[in-house]
Design a protein around this motif. Structure first.
Motif, PDB file in Angstrom:
ATOM      1  N   ARG A   1       0.832  -1.207   0.000  1.00 31.14           N
ATOM      2  CA  ARG A   1       0.000   0.000   0.000  1.00 31.14           C
ATOM      3  C   ARG A   1       0.873   1.265   0.000  1.00 31.14           C
ATOM      4  N   LEU A   2       0.396   2.281  -0.687  1.00 29.20           N
ATOM      5  CA  LEU A   2       1.152   3.527  -0.760  1.00 29.20           C
ATOM      6  C   LEU A   2       0.788   4.425   0.414  1.00 29.20           C
ATOM      7  N   GLN A   3       1.727   5.252   0.765  1.00 29.10           N
ATOM      8  CA  GLN A   3       1.470   6.205   1.846  1.00 29.10           C
ATOM      9  C   GLN A   3       1.999   7.558   1.394  1.00 29.10           C
TER      10      GLN A   3
ATOM     11  N   VAL B   1       2.640   9.904 -14.199  1.00 29.45           N
ATOM     12  CA  VAL B   1       3.400   8.706 -14.559  1.00 29.45           C
ATOM     13  C   VAL B   1       2.615   7.428 -14.293  1.00 29.45           C
ATOM     14  N   CYS B   2       1.586   7.541 -13.496  1.00 31.02           N
ATOM     15  CA  CYS B   2       0.859   6.314 -13.121  1.00 31.02           C
ATOM     16  C   CYS B   2       0.234   5.664 -14.353  1.00 31.02           C
ATOM     17  N   PRO B   3       0.560   4.420 -14.630  1.00 33.56           N
ATOM     18  CA  PRO B   3       0.042   3.817 -15.863  1.00 33.56           C
ATOM     19  C   PRO B   3      -1.453   3.541 -15.812  1.00 33.56           C
ATOM     20  N   VAL B   4      -2.037   3.496 -14.632  1.00 31.99           N
ATOM     21  CA  VAL B   4      -3.471   3.229 -14.578  1.00 31.99           C
ATOM     22  C   VAL B   4      -4.258   4.452 -14.135  1.00 31.99           C
ATOM     23  N   GLN B   5      -3.589   5.556 -13.980  1.00 35.63           N
ATOM     24  CA  GLN B   5      -4.235   6.812 -13.605  1.00 35.63           C
ATOM     25  C   GLN B   5      -5.122   6.672 -12.367  1.00 35.63           C
ATOM     26  N   CYS B   6      -4.560   6.159 -11.335  1.00 33.87           N
ATOM     27  CA  CYS B   6      -5.361   5.980 -10.142  1.00 33.87           C
ATOM     28  C   CYS B   6      -5.075   7.051  -9.104  1.00 33.87           C
ATOM     29  N   ILE B   7      -4.151   7.966  -9.385  1.00 35.62           N
ATOM     30  CA  ILE B   7      -3.880   9.043  -8.444  1.00 35.62           C
ATOM     31  C   ILE B   7      -4.617  10.289  -8.913  1.00 35.62           C
ATOM     32  N   ASP B   8      -5.308  10.904  -7.989  1.00 39.51           N
ATOM     33  CA  ASP B   8      -6.115  12.070  -8.315  1.00 39.51           C
ATOM     34  C   ASP B   8      -5.619  13.225  -7.460  1.00 39.51           C
TER      35      ASP B   8
ATOM     36  N   LYS C   1      -7.534   0.274  -8.267  1.00 42.13           N
ATOM     37  CA  LYS C   1      -6.926   0.368  -9.593  1.00 42.13           C
ATOM     38  C   LYS C   1      -5.419   0.206  -9.540  1.00 42.13           C
ATOM     39  N   CYS C   2      -4.815   0.622  -8.471  1.00 42.25           N
ATOM     40  CA  CYS C   2      -3.357   0.665  -8.392  1.00 42.25           C
ATOM     41  C   CYS C   2      -2.764  -0.704  -8.683  1.00 42.25           C
ATOM     42  N   CYS C   3      -1.723  -0.744  -9.491  1.00 40.81           N
ATOM     43  CA  CYS C   3      -1.106  -2.023  -9.793  1.00 40.81           C
ATOM     44  C   CYS C   3       0.239  -2.169  -9.110  1.00 40.81           C
ATOM     45  N   PHE C   4       0.558  -1.305  -8.194  1.00 39.31           N
ATOM     46  CA  PHE C   4       1.745  -1.422  -7.353  1.00 39.31           C
ATOM     47  C   PHE C   4       3.011  -1.556  -8.169  1.00 39.31           C
ATOM     48  N   CYS C   5       3.071  -0.739  -9.217  1.00 37.73           N
ATOM     49  CA  CYS C   5       4.247  -0.822 -10.062  1.00 37.73           C
ATOM     50  C   CYS C   5       5.389  -0.025  -9.464  1.00 37.73           C
ATOM     51  N   GLY C   6       5.072   0.937  -8.622  1.00 32.45           N
ATOM     52  CA  GLY C   6       6.138   1.697  -7.987  1.00 32.45           C
ATOM     53  C   GLY C   6       6.659   2.844  -8.813  1.00 32.45           C
ATOM     54  N   LEU C   7       6.029   3.143  -9.934  1.00 35.68           N
ATOM     55  CA  LEU C   7       6.535   4.242 -10.754  1.00 35.68           C
ATOM     56  C   LEU C   7       6.364   5.578 -10.058  1.00 35.68           C
ATOM     57  N   CYS C   8       5.224   5.738  -9.358  1.00 34.83           N
ATOM     58  CA  CYS C   8       4.970   7.033  -8.727  1.00 34.83           C
ATOM     59  C   CYS C   8       6.037   7.342  -7.677  1.00 34.83           C
ATOM     60  N   THR C   9       6.492   6.325  -6.964  1.00 32.12           N
ATOM     61  CA  THR C   9       7.467   6.591  -5.911  1.00 32.12           C
ATOM     62  C   THR C   9       8.804   6.986  -6.500  1.00 32.12           C
TER      63      THR C   9
ATOM     64  N   LYS D   1       5.381   6.943  -0.761  1.00 27.34           N
ATOM     65  CA  LYS D   1       6.229   5.777  -0.488  1.00 27.34           C
ATOM     66  C   LYS D   1       5.362   4.545  -0.371  1.00 27.34           C
ATOM     67  N   HIS D   2       5.955   3.430  -0.715  1.00 25.65           N
ATOM     68  CA  HIS D   2       5.270   2.159  -0.457  1.00 25.65           C
ATOM     69  C   HIS D   2       5.459   1.777   0.997  1.00 25.65           C
ATOM     70  N   THR D   3       4.431   1.192   1.574  1.00 22.99           N
ATOM     71  CA  THR D   3       4.584   0.648   2.921  1.00 22.99           C
ATOM     72  C   THR D   3       4.553  -0.873   2.826  1.00 22.99           C
TER      73      THR D   3
HETATM   74  S1  SF4 Z   1       2.162   2.211  -7.697  1.00 21.91           S
HETATM   75 FE1  SF4 Z   1       1.875   2.444  -9.882  1.00 21.91          FE
HETATM   76  S2  SF4 Z   1      -0.297   2.122 -10.173  1.00 21.91           S
HETATM   77 FE2  SF4 Z   1      -0.021   2.492  -8.014  1.00 21.91          FE
HETATM   78  S3  SF4 Z   1      -0.346   4.666  -7.774  1.00 21.91           S
HETATM   79 FE3  SF4 Z   1       1.837   4.378  -8.075  1.00 21.91          FE
HETATM   80  S4  SF4 Z   1       2.152   4.614 -10.264  1.00 21.91           S
HETATM   81 FE4  SF4 Z   1      -0.044   4.302  -9.952  1.00 21.91          FE
END
Ligand code: SF4
Ligand code: SF4
Lengths: 185, 350, 383
Positions: free
Chosen positions: A49-51, A66-73, A108-116, A125-127
């Motif tokens: 999960r992101l924090q 950068v989010c590939p699924v556009q789940c950040i608003d 929606k988030c696919c936990f790709c880690g691109l946003c971090t 950050k990822h937790t």
């Molecule tokens: S981890 Fe990936 S999918 Fe999830 S919010 Fe960040 S960029 Fe978007």
């Protein structure tokens, strides 16, 4: 005929071998654990999960882009010079944008880690927390913005007043960009 | 040891004793089924290096009860185009068949629910009930998978009755009786008197031991096939037929099928016990033998066979239909026939 | 004709009723949401029509609308049991298009990771194949080992299954300090389990009888259908891109290409396809051992990562040996930061197309085994 007896023997023989193997496993050490009571350690860099740390986020919206699924608003309001709060960021620099909305939809988030990785201030950050399931979809949308709705209202009003004043001052020469910037979503 | 029904001794031969005689196996069956389900869960888990159920009760020993409660709560679904009557009847037919088998099982010299001098024959007769139940359920479900499962099951059970019957026939020849109590009595004494080791006789009987061992192996295999256990669980092979004949069943009716399967497992295990492992006889001759110890020895032997069945299930892959037929007709039958002839000759000559 | 009818029966003209059976999309052994329309004559399969598309996620269309690095998480989700191997051809294709040379350390880590993932994939393939044949226990033994491999992935990349670990020009992050020891331990464990599985399952007579001489795929048919990977090699064709067209640094390692030899049946039967996977695990172990030995400790894994991924105008087709076969990416760039077109050549999809050819005339139970031996992942078939 010989083949027949050979194959009958092979049936019998290989079954015995299999039984021997499973029998030894009957007493071997068990690999499963009692999950909620015991856990395997999760590595610190696990992408769960992101924090968001709101006082670090400067509202640059790189993560949303950068989010590939556009789940950040993300929605931001400009900090006007007349703002009585004179807000500062976590690292002490002057804050330029209020982050009025910062929602992440974990459905929606696919936990790709691109946003971090793109975040310039390491605000997101990822937790290692992975147990956040919810009965509703709304329950999976996390609102990270630290601002209350009154605050947002107030800041919006401040911005509107200020921009109106600016406009008057510049005599309509420069067209302002739209008052509230919208996130990518 | 003489054989009798202790209930008849205590309350006399009345309706009451008959009803009690029928009730005792039912209670036994329920307790056994719970233990066997737990055993299946735990043994499969341990073989696979898992812990198995651990939450319900200490070490999960209450899991089977939880499963039954779960099944009781489930909605009872009848598919729209199913034949309602047959669909609802099938699990009960199957369970009745399985339970009827218990009528002649001699648990102890002092207790067999019904004393029939054709016990072996009877068990095989009511055992065939299972096929009817399966075919009924499979056909009435109006599901192609169920139908395929039922068809497979019918052919499987019919072809495996024959080597099974031959084995049992040999035992009847050895014991000179079809009465299960008589067969048990004929093997009294220490364990080398069991039919597994050729039955009672002078040491010259040693040469028949391979044949009797082979026979018991054959019976073990046929019993697996008749109870639809792996490696012969093709009627319900979940990787092909989803659930086979019970695909459409849910809730308590599924539980009936489930119970019937476990009851059948015990019946074939007890037939194997009676016929080859000396039934209620203590393995040490007079030591630890008696009316009460009889129950102990009988159940523990039968449970060991059940354990073997579970163990095999979690070891082996499933055979295919044609291989099953090959095994039944071309391997088990000739071997059983040879053993039958040899042992009958032995019986005549000695 | 005046022949008496009941004597002169032409048996081929007796038509028994065919039954049409829908296998899937919800079925325990279709390995996902595959629907097979099966025509049965009794229990004999007379025809199979695979219906796909239940897991279609528009990978190729999405890829046109996101930037090059953003495609990587989607690539992961194609063949979700071997994501590392999916990422490799994609990132290498883009790197080639941009003319990036990645450091040696990155290459070694990539090779180790893809080979580990190949092992994990083959373990699942063998496990589910055994499950299709009815053996449940080997399934869990293999899953236990796969779990250990996933732990390494988790420690290195933070994710267990969908990593986004290989980036264009480098890696998301460096491996952790005890990486090498962990990998060598895994290799030992994998070898041990392999031996056990061989005795428990592969050489079990029941298993052999179930799978040998079932679903025979002759080499010419395999080539005509463009099969690749273990399906092709099971038919005795020695074709492995790691050897025949060495990419990355595979030319530095010493390994063999196992092919099906018809040990217990005919060349190209289901058992052969499976044993090829078993032997490939062993070869992957060898590669990993050599790679761990040669891998440099120093080096920045991110030094070659470009600031902006904007390949010049052009197009490229790049293929790698995925555990399931040849995975290729055809990328057209029009000079923007988003690809103009990304086409994936998915091995599962191509291999699945051979199913009707090789399953006619076998029993229904065999059909399941044949499907299991092809080892498809629906995420890749439908994309
Ligand atoms: S981890 Fe990936 S999918 Fe999830 S919010 Fe960040 S960029 Fe978007
Ligand atoms: S989290 Fe980071 S990237 Fe996202 S808006 Fe805030 S500062 Fe920018």
């Amino acid at each position: 005929m010989i083949d027949y007896f050979k194959s009958v023997w092979a049936w019998f023989h290989t079954i015995l071998i299999g039984m021997k193997i499973t029998f030894t496993h009957l007493f071997s050490k068990k690999v499963t654990i009692q999950y909620p009571n015991e856990r395997y350690p999760i590595p610190h860099n696990a992408k769960n999960r992101l924090q968001l740390y709101p006082d670090l986020c400067n509202g640059c919206m790189q993560c949303a882009r950068v989010c590939p699924v556009q789940c950040i608003d993300v929605e931001t309001i400009r900090v006007v010079p007349t703002d009585p709060d004179k807000p500062v960021m976590g690292d002490g620099t002057q804050r330029k944008l209020w982050v009025s909305v910062y929602d992440i939809d974990f459905a929606k988030c696919c936990f790709c880690g691109l946003c971090t990785t793109v975040c310039p201030t390491e605000a997101i950050k990822h937790t290692t927390d992975f147990e956040y399931s919810s009965y509703t979809r709304e329950g999976l949308i996390y609102h990270f913005s630290a601002m209350s709705s009154e605050q947002v209202e107030q800041k919006k009003k401040l911005f509107e007043e200020w921009s109106a004043k600016e406009k008057a001052a510049k005599a309509g020469k420069v067209a302002e960009p739209s008052s509230v910037e919208k996130g990518e979503n | 040891m003489e054989t009798f029904n202790f209930l008849d001794k205590i309350i006399g031969e009345s309706i009451l004793s008959a009803v009690l005689s029928a009730l005792l196996p039912l209670i036994f069956l329920i307790v056994y089924a719970l233990i066997a389900i737990l055993g299946e869960l735990k043994i499969s888990a341990w073989i696979q290096e898992r812990l198995g159920p651990m939450r319900t009760g200490p070490y999960g020993i209450l899991q089977p009860i939880a499963e039954v409660v779960k099944l009781l709560q489930k909605e009872d679904i009848v598919p729209t185009n199913a034949n309602r009557l047959l669909f609802n009847l099938a699990p009960f037919v199957m369970f009745t068949g399985a339970f009827a088998g218990f009528a002649v099982i001699p648990f102890s010299p002092a207790f067999a629910p019904a004393h029939i001098n054709l016990g072996l024959y009877y068990i095989f007769a009511v055992g065939a009930f299972a096929v009817i139940g399966i075919v009924m359920g499979g056909w009435a479900s109006n599901n192609k998978y169920s139908l395929l499962g039922a068809m497979r099951s019918a052919s499987q059970m019919i072809s495996y009755e024959i080597p099974g019957a031959l084995v049992v026939l040999t035992a009847a020849v050895l014991a000179n009786s079809l009465d299960l109590q008589e067969i048990s009595l004929a093997q009294s004494g220490p364990f080398w008197n069991w039919f597994l080791f050729g039955g009672p006789g002078p040491w010259t009987k040693i040469w028949v031991i391979p044949f009797t061992l082979l026979l018991s192996l054959i019976f073990m295999i046929t019993s697996l096939a008749e109870t639809n256990r792996t490696p012969f669980d093709i009627p319900e092979g979940e990787s092909e037929l989803v659930g086979g004949y019970h695909t459409e069943y849910s809730g308590m009716k599924f539980a009936m099928f489930f119970f019937a399967e476990y009851a059948n497992m015990f019946i074939v295990a007890s037939v194997l016990t009676i016929v080859f492992l000396g039934g209620w006889n203590s393995p040490f001759g007079e030591f630890m033998s008696g009316y009460f110890w009889g129950v102990f020895w009988f159940t523990s032997k039968a449970m060991f066979i059940v354990f073997l069945q579970i163990w095999l299930r979690w070891t082996l892959p499933r055979v295919r239909v044609d291989q099953l037929m090959f095994l039944g007709w071309k391997v088990l039958l000739p071997f059983a026939l040879v053993c039958f002839i040899v042992l009958s000759l032995y019986r005549i000559l000695y | 004709m005046t022949t008496r009818k009941f004597i002169d029966i032409d048996f081929s003209r007796i038509e028994s009723d065919r039954m049409r059976l829908n296998v899937g999309p919800q079925h325990p052994s279709t390995h996902g949401v595959l629907r097979l329309e099966v025509e049965l004559d009794g229990e004999v399969v007379t025809d199979v029509i695979p219906h796909i598309g239940y897991l279609h996620r528009c990978f190729e269309k999405i890829a046109e609308n996101v930037t090059y690095p953003q495609v990587i998480p989607y690539v992961d989700r194609m063949d979700y049991v071997s994501s590392m191997n999916n990422e490799l051809p994609y990132v290498m294709a883009v790197e080639k298009l941009m003319g990036i040379k990645v450091p040696d350390k990155v290459e070694y880590i990539r090779v180790i990771m893809s080979e580990l993932n190949r092992i994990a994939n083959h373990q699942i393939a063998i496990a589910t194949f055994g499950l299709d044949a009815g053996a449940f226990t080997p399934f869990l033994y293999l899953f236990r080992d796969r779990e250990y491999i996933l732990w390494i992935f988790e420690k290195a990349s933070g994710a267990r299954l969908l990593f986004n670990y290989f980036w264009i020009g480098g890696l998301a992050n460096d491996v952790y300090p005890t990486f090498k020891e962990d990998v060598l331990n895994i290799v030992k464990q994998v070898r041990k389990t392999n031996q056990e599985i061989e005795r428990l399952l592969i050489y079990n007579k029941i298993f052999i009888d179930r799978t040998a001489n079932v679903g025979i795929l002759p080499a010419d048919v395999a080539i005509n259908y463009a099969c690749s990977g273990p399906v092709l090699r099971g038919s005795g064709v020695q074709f492995d891109l790691r050897k025949n067209e060495p990419y990355s640094i595979y030319d530095r390692f010493d390994f063999e290409i196992p092919v099906g030899k018809g040990e217990v049946g005919t060349v190209g039967d289901s058992w052969d396809r499976n044993i090829v996977r078993m032997r490939e695990i062993e070869q992957s172990c060898r590669i990993i051992e050599q790679a761990v030995e040669q891998m440099p400790n120093e080096g920045d894994v991110q030094q070659a990562i470009p600031k902006k991924v904007r390949p010049p105008k052009g197009e490229i087709y790049f293929r790698c040996e995925n555990p399931k076969g040849e995975l290729g990416f055809y990328i057209i760039s029009d000079g923007k930061d988003k690809p103009y077109r990304v086409k994936a050549r998915a091995p599962s999809f191509v291999n699945l197309s051979v199913l009707p050819e090789i399953s006619r005339g076998y029993l229904f139970a065999d059909l399941i085994v044949i499907l299991g031996s092809i080892d498809i992942v629906l995420g890749e078939v439908d994309r």
